[in-house]
Design a protein around this motif. Structure first.
Motif, short mmCIF file in Angstrom:
data_model
loop_
_atom_site.label_atom_id
_atom_site.label_comp_id
_atom_site.label_asym_id
_atom_site.label_seq_id
_atom_site.Cartn_x
_atom_site.Cartn_y
_atom_site.Cartn_z
N GLU A 1 0.88 -1.11 0.04
CA GLU A 1 -0.16 0.05 0.11
C GLU A 1 0.88 1.15 -0.09
O GLU A 1 1.67 1.25 0.86
N SER A 2 0.63 2.10 -1.02
CA SER A 2 1.38 3.20 -1.19
C SER A 2 0.70 4.49 -1.92
O SER A 2 -0.22 3.98 -2.61
N GLN A 3 0.84 5.62 -1.62
CA GLN A 3 0.44 6.59 -2.42
C GLN A 3 0.97 6.88 -3.54
O GLN A 3 0.45 7.72 -4.48
N ASP A 4 2.15 6.53 -3.89
CA ASP A 4 2.84 6.46 -4.99
C ASP A 4 2.47 5.80 -6.34
O ASP A 4 2.95 5.69 -7.29
N ARG A 5 1.77 4.65 -5.93
CA ARG A 5 1.22 3.69 -7.01
C ARG A 5 0.12 2.83 -6.74
O ARG A 5 -0.32 2.91 -5.40
#
Length: 467
Positions: free
Chosen positions: A122-126
Motif C-alpha cells: 500500500e502506497s500513495q505513489d502507485r
C-alpha cells in the motif's frame, strides 16, 4: 516513485522481487544466489531493509536467511513456521512499514502450504499490489498436493478460499505479483501471461470463475508429478540455508574423469544435445545448460536422507562461464559443490580414448526405419503427456523413472523421444552409459503430424492414441 523489479529464474519458473521507493528496498522470496539482489540494490543505490517470505518453498533453496544476514534486514516469516533461525514472526493482519512511502500488510492465504502468507503493498505513489507467492497465480493457483496426499483435500479447499479472500478484499486494479507460475512445477497449470491484476483474475482464473467443487475437481484431475528433489527443499529451508559457495571447482584431467566414471559418479556434460551427440566422453550424461538443468538433474540424481545428493557430480563445459552458470543453477536446488570440473571439449576430456558419438534422428526417420526393421521406441514424457497422445507401439517410461527401470527397456536398438528433444537426450545418455544402442530423436512432437506417420504402417486405431 515505487519501482517493483522482478528477478526471474526461468530455469525454475520462479520470480523474486526487489521493491524500492528510491531510498530503501525490500525483497520478496529471494532465490539462494543472493548476489543478484545485492547487485540490483547497489545499482539502484538503495538499502535492503526487509526480506519477506511468502512460504517455506518446496522447489528451491531460499536465499532469505543469507540475504537478511548480509544486509541486516528484518526477515519476515510466518510465526507458525517451525524454523531453526531468528526471524521476525509475521501473522495475518500484521503491518510492516517497509519504507517512508511503502507499507506491507500480511494476509493469510493457505492452500499451497498451510502457513502461506501474501503481502499487500500500500502506497500513495502507485496502485496497490499483492505479492502472492504460491497462492493466486496468473490464470491459475499454486498446487495443493506438495505436503502429501493426506493434506491435499484440505489445502485445495483452503486455496479456493484464499483466492476469494484476495479478490474480495483487494481492488480490481491491484497488481498481482506471484512467485510461481512461470514454468514452476509448484503451479497447478502453466500460463504464458507476464502480468495481471485482481480484476483480470476475476474474469479468467478458474479459482474465481468456477464453484469450489468444480475448481477442486478440475485442479486435482490435472495435477501431474513433480520433481523428487522437492522433498528435500522444505527441510533445508526450515533449517536456514547459507549463501552458496560459487567459487570455481577443482579442475579434473582426463584420467580423473575416467576414474570418477568407473566409481559410478555422475559426469555431466553441459553442452547442447547436438554437440553431445557429435562427440562426448563415453559414460557422461547430457544435461544441457540450454534446458531445465537443475530441475531434471535434481529430479534424477539419488538423494540421501540428509537432503544432499548421494552421488558426486563433475561438470563438463565448453567454458568456465558454463561451469559457473551450472553451479549457480544447481546450488538453487541444494546441489552445492561439484566434485570437479573440466572445460574445453571431448578431445580434452577423453585423453587417449576416442570420443563417443550418438546417432540422432527425426520422427520421419523413425517412421521410415520402422518400416524395415524392429526398433524400440521409448517415450520419456510424463504420464499426462502420454495420455494425451503417443506413438503407436511405443514403450512409455517417464524420464524421472528411467534410472530405476532400465531393465524394463526391451532389448534391441532404442530410439528415445520426448516433446522437443531435451529429455530424449538425457534418456539416451543414460541408456548409452548403461551399454545400450540408442538413437536420440531431436525433433518436436506434434501429434497432428507425428502419429499420422505411424498409423498407416502400424494398423493401430488413431482414436486410441490421439484422443
Amino acid at each position: 516513485m515505487i519501482e517493483i523489479i522482478p528477478v526471474e529464474t526461468p530455469s525454475l519458473g520462479d520470480r523474486s522481487y526487489l521493491v524500492t521507493d528510491g531510498e530503501v528496498a525490500f525483497v520478496v522470496d529471494p532465490q539462494r544466489d543472493i548476489d543478484r539482489m545485492l547487485r540490483l540494490a547497489e545499482r539502484r543505490g538503495v538499502e535492503i531493509r526487509h526480506v519477506f517470505e511468502t512460504h517455506v518453498h518446496n522447489d528451491y533453496v531460499t536465499g532469505g536467511p543469507a540475504l537478511a544476514a548480509a544486509t541486516g534486514a528484518d526477515y519476515h516469516v510466518n510465526a507458525a513456521d517451525p524454523v531453526e533461525f531468528d526471524r521476525s514472526p509475521t501473522e495475518d493482519g500484521d503491518v510492516v512499514e517497509a519504507g517512508p512511502r511503502m507499507r506491507l500488510r500480511a494476509v493469510a492465504t493457505p492452500g499451497h502450504t498451510f502457513t502461506h502468507l501474501s503481502y499487500v503493498l500500500e502506497s500513495q505513489d502507485r496502485p496497490p499490489a499483492v505479492f502472492t507467492g504460491g497462492s493466486l497465480l496468473h490464470g491459475t493457483t499454486g498446487r495443493p498436493d506438495l505436503l502429501g496426499p493426506e493434506h491435499t483435500g484440505a489445502l485445495v479447499r483452503a486455496q479456493y478460499a484464499s483466492a476469494h479472500r484476495l479478490a474480495r478484499e483487494l481492488a480490481a486494479e491491484t497488481d498481482v505479483f506471484p512467485t510461481h507460475g512461470f514454468g514452476s512445477f509448484c503451479s497447478a497449470t502453466q500460463s504464458d501471461v507476464a502480468e495481471s491484476t485482481i480484476g483480470r483474475e476475476l474474469r479468467v482464473n478458474p479459482v474465481l470463475t468456477r464453484s469450489e467443487d468444480e475448481y477442486a475437481e478440475s485442479l486435482l484431475a490435472g495435477l501431474d508429478v513433480y520433481p523428487a528433489y522437492y522433498a528435500h527443499m522444505a527441510p533445508l529451508n526450515l533449517a536456514g540455508p547459507d549463501a552458496p559457495d560459487l567459487s570455481a571447482p577443482r579442475r579434473a584431467d582426463a584420467a580423473e574423469l575416467r576414474r570418477r566414471l568407473r566409481a559410478g559418479e555422475w559426469v555431466v556434460d553441459l553442452r547442447s544435445r547436438t554437440a553431445f551427440a557429435a562427440g562426448h566422453l563415453a559414460g557422461a550424461l547430457n544435461f544441457g545448460l540450454d534446458g531445465n538443468l537443475a530441475v531434471y538433474l535434481g529430479w534424477l540424481i539419488p538423494w540421501s536422507s540428509s537432503g544432499t545428493p548421494r552421488i558426486p557430480v563433475t561438470l563438463l563445459g565448453e567454458t568456465p562461464g558454463d561451469i559457473a552458470q551450472a553451479q549457480r543453477e544447481l546450488a538453487r536446488v541444494g546441489i552445492d559443490r561439484p566434485a570437479a570440473a573440466a572445460t574445453g571439449g571431448p578431445a580434452e576430456w577423453t585423453g587417449d580414448d576416442k570420443p563417443a558419438s550418438m546417432p540422432t534422428a527425426t520422427f520421419a526417420d523413425m517412421a521410415a526405419v520402422r518400416r524395415h526393421r524392429p526398433i524400440v521406441v521409448l517415450d520419456v514424457r510424463r504420464a499426462v503427456e502420454w495420455r494425451e497422445s503417443h506413438v503407436p507401439g511405443a514403450i512409455h517410461i517417464p524420464l524421472h523413472e528411467l534410472p530405476a527401470r532400465l531393465d524394463e527397456v526391451p532389448g534391441g536398438e532404442v530410439w528415445t523421444h520426448c516433446a522437443s528433444g531435451y529429455r530424449a537426450s538425457i534418456a539416451a545418455s543414460i541408456l548409452a552409459a548403461a551399454g545400450r544402442d540408442v538413437v536420440a530423436v531431436h525433433d518436436a512432437y506434434d501429434p497432428s503430424t507425428v502419429i499420422l506417420q505411424f498409423v498407416a504402417d502400424s494398423g493401430v486405431d488413431l482414436a486410441r492414441n490421439h484422443p
